[in-house]
Design a protein around this motif. Sequence first.
Motif, short mmCIF file in Angstrom:
data_model
loop_
_atom_site.label_atom_id
_atom_site.label_comp_id
_atom_site.label_asym_id
_atom_site.label_seq_id
_atom_site.Cartn_x
_atom_site.Cartn_y
_atom_site.Cartn_z
N ALA A 48 0.84 -1.20 0.00
CA ALA A 48 0.00 0.00 0.00
C ALA A 48 0.88 1.25 0.00
CB ALA A 48 -0.91 0.01 1.23
N GLY A 49 1.96 1.21 0.79
CA GLY A 49 2.87 2.36 0.86
C GLY A 49 3.48 2.65 -0.49
N THR A 50 4.00 1.61 -1.15
CA THR A 50 4.63 1.80 -2.45
C THR A 50 3.63 2.34 -3.46
OG1 THR A 50 5.74 -0.25 -1.86
CG2 THR A 50 6.26 0.68 -4.03
N LEU A 51 2.44 1.71 -3.49
CA LEU A 51 1.42 2.10 -4.48
C LEU A 51 1.02 3.56 -4.30
CD1 LEU A 51 -0.99 -0.95 -4.85
CD2 LEU A 51 0.64 -0.01 -6.52
N SER A 52 0.76 3.97 -3.05
CA SER A 52 0.30 5.34 -2.84
C SER A 52 1.40 6.35 -3.19
CB SER A 52 -0.19 5.55 -1.40
OG SER A 52 0.80 5.08 -0.51
N ALA A 53 2.64 6.02 -2.84
CA ALA A 53 3.74 6.92 -3.19
C ALA A 53 3.84 7.06 -4.69
CB ALA A 53 5.05 6.40 -2.61
N VAL A 54 3.74 5.92 -5.41
CA VAL A 54 3.80 5.98 -6.88
C VAL A 54 2.63 6.81 -7.41
CG1 VAL A 54 3.57 4.59 -8.97
CG2 VAL A 54 5.12 3.86 -7.15
N GLY A 55 1.46 6.63 -6.79
CA GLY A 55 0.28 7.39 -7.22
C GLY A 55 0.53 8.88 -7.13
N VAL A 56 1.09 9.32 -6.02
CA VAL A 56 1.37 10.75 -5.86
C VAL A 56 2.37 11.23 -6.90
CG1 VAL A 56 2.35 12.48 -4.32
CG2 VAL A 56 0.81 10.76 -3.41
N LEU A 57 3.39 10.40 -7.15
CA LEU A 57 4.40 10.79 -8.15
C LEU A 57 3.77 10.92 -9.53
CD1 LEU A 57 7.52 8.72 -7.04
CD2 LEU A 57 7.17 11.18 -6.90
N VAL A 58 2.85 9.99 -9.87
CA VAL A 58 2.17 10.07 -11.17
C VAL A 58 1.37 11.37 -11.26
CG1 VAL A 58 0.34 9.04 -12.58
CG2 VAL A 58 2.11 7.59 -11.60
N ALA A 59 0.69 11.71 -10.15
CA ALA A 59 -0.06 12.97 -10.14
C ALA A 59 0.88 14.14 -10.39
CB ALA A 59 -0.77 13.14 -8.80
N GLY A 60 2.07 14.07 -9.80
CA GLY A 60 3.05 15.13 -10.01
C GLY A 60 3.46 15.24 -11.46
N VAL A 61 3.63 14.08 -12.12
CA VAL A 61 4.01 14.10 -13.54
C VAL A 61 2.90 14.72 -14.37
CG1 VAL A 61 4.52 12.63 -15.53
CG2 VAL A 61 5.59 12.15 -13.32
N VAL A 62 1.64 14.35 -14.03
CA VAL A 62 0.51 14.93 -14.77
C VAL A 62 0.50 16.45 -14.59
CG1 VAL A 62 -2.01 15.05 -14.87
CG2 VAL A 62 -0.88 12.84 -14.64
N ALA A 63 0.70 16.89 -13.32
CA ALA A 63 0.73 18.33 -13.06
C ALA A 63 1.84 19.00 -13.87
CB ALA A 63 0.95 18.58 -11.57
N GLU A 64 2.95 18.31 -13.99
CA GLU A 64 4.05 18.87 -14.76
C GLU A 64 3.63 19.09 -16.21
OE1 GLU A 64 7.39 19.17 -17.33
OE2 GLU A 64 6.15 17.36 -17.29
N ARG A 65 2.87 18.14 -16.78
CA ARG A 65 2.42 18.29 -18.17
C ARG A 65 1.54 19.53 -18.30
NH1 ARG A 65 6.03 17.41 -20.48
NH2 ARG A 65 4.87 18.16 -22.28
N PHE A 66 0.62 19.71 -17.31
CA PHE A 66 -0.25 20.88 -17.35
C PHE A 66 0.57 22.17 -17.29
CE2 PHE A 66 -3.81 18.10 -16.10
CZ PHE A 66 -4.77 18.61 -16.93
N LEU A 67 1.53 22.18 -16.36
CA LEU A 67 2.32 23.39 -16.18
C LEU A 67 3.14 23.68 -17.42
CD1 LEU A 67 3.35 23.10 -12.47
CD2 LEU A 67 2.03 24.92 -13.53
N ALA A 68 3.65 22.61 -18.05
CA ALA A 68 4.45 22.83 -19.26
C ALA A 68 3.62 23.51 -20.32
CB ALA A 68 4.98 21.49 -19.77
N ARG A 69 2.36 23.08 -20.43
CA ARG A 69 1.48 23.72 -21.43
C ARG A 69 1.21 25.17 -21.06
NH1 ARG A 69 -3.58 20.21 -23.23
NH2 ARG A 69 -4.28 22.33 -23.22
#
Lengths: 160, 476
Positions: A48-69
């Motif tokens: 659960a710890g690994t999955l949630s951490a990865v989930g947050v990181l994925v959200a960060g990557v998505v946010a990065e795409r938005f910010l790049a645009r």
Amino acid sequence: MSAEPDDGLNWQRPSPKLLRCRRIQVALVTVPVALIVGLACATASGLAGTLSAVGVLVAGVVAERFLARRVAAWGFAERNEDLMVRRGVMIRRQSVIPYGRMQYIDITAGPLERSLGLATLRMHTAAAASDARIPGLDQAVAAKLRDQLAALGETQAAGL
Amino acid sequence: MTNPLPADPPRVPVAEGVPAGWHRLHPLTPVVRAGSRLFALVAVLAVIALANQRQDSSEIVTDLVVIALALSGGFISWLVTRWQVTDGVLRIDTGLIRRDSRRFPLSQVQAIDVVQSGLARILGLAELQLRVAGGDASRGGRLAWLRLADAERLRAELLAYSTAARAIQAVPAGTGGPADAPLASAVAVDPIAAGPGTGAIPASAATPEQQLFRVRSGQLAVAIALSRPGAIAFAVVAAVTAFVAVTGKTAATATFLPTAIGIAATVWRWFNGEYGTTVTAAPDGLRLNSGLIQTTAETIRPGRIQAVRLVEPLAWRPFGWCRLEVDVAGPRVRRESRGESGRLRALIPVGTKADAMQMLGVVLTSQPMPDKPVPRRVRFKAPLEYHFLAFGSDDNYVVSSDGRVTRTTTWIPLEKVQSVRWVQGPVQRWLRLSSVRLDVAGKRVTGAIEDRADAEARDLLMRLPDLARAARARAA
């Protein structure tokens, strides 16, 4: 890039370093949050710890795409009598600020911006609703632009 | 120190009427300033004294000391506050420990109001409020309190002063605004006026003043009852009555009391603020007098109007009533203090369409009407607003109308436009629509040309700055 109609204007862009600045900002939020969430969930089970951490990181990557645009959407053009600023991806905005209406211009730079040699230029008119800022300019460019705009404002001053 | 010392006469050639040297405020100032708080304090102390039953003389002494302490702060403040007018600048010095000296160049003053609270009215005092553009509210000047006659004389003189000061300086662009000409013509030609303004203050020159409008008190009361706060008040009263009738528990009404008081206060403030609104054309601008208990007198100088707004609430429309408001340059009203449903200073708190049109003729040089409706596809984006969305323009003004149940029409003088913005949200992009906003230096009005076809909005964004520049050049 957004599909802007070609208006024959010489659009200038913020410094490419603005994107790096935004990426660092996202990372500064995402990585600690991922760590904390991961550790908190790891008390239940390691998976659960690994999955949630990865989930947050994925959200960060998505946010990065938005910010790049969003970074790519910034632009400004100096016209004969006014400055045009455009921004935004979801809600697109384009402002025209006559040089004569500028009351004062200021340059701000946060710690991160400063470390990258960037600054935000902000123009103020007598109307509080006027919204004109250009983030992520090289400090030298910002200072030059400020002096240039101030000089133009002085020659075309129109008060209230 | 109160003596007018003619040592250093002002160099601006008008308004010799303001004696040189430093002046004090009225000695009763601390009493008025403590005002309602003092009354509350006295009331509380009286209640405590009665509740204690022991009419000990020492306690009365304690009470008096408390009251004296409450007053002493105001007294010291009065003692160290002084003001003077020199070289077209009003200076107000105050502060015992931290000296605070403020200078108000009269050429920068947007408007001067004479305000009276209830207590001040009883004592015959008035406060002079100076309004300057931009910044926050604390930048405005206050002379509180003066004798009413003094305040009125001083206002007339300061206004004359500032007009002359600006005439001497090269007039900055935009000050000789569009309202100049119509005001003059209203004074000279308009025969509608019914005699001199009742509560109006005589101007510095002996020019006749023309009363342009006076609100009818009955109409104002009905109009407020038909407005949103009025409707809420009725709903609350009805709900409470129904509750009591059904359950028979009168005590339960106490729960509603705070709400009821809040609503009553809102309605009262509105009625009190706009009771007896009188608009008079005077040489130095439009003069606005209003108020029942607390009265205000305000002069809107020509060319200071940043926006004009015509509001037609749903419940007023069957009677053909409307409200005409103006926005003048000043500190922007913060969002949290916008309580009164975004109302502005009203030239016509409530009146007929004919009244409004006549007043529009005075404040605007031309009256373009919003005659260009939005494309039909806007119905998908704003089904309720669709019917009211329209815009129109001419060389001097942009006018737009919007609203869901209350129709609001806003005129923005192109000459006053500070910046132009183009905005497109996701739904608008999908429907190929976009909006254009015109920013002015008013307190809360922004011109909004909503939901135009994309090409038209783009064209407006490119054209409006040029039109505004042309209007500015014409005014200068």
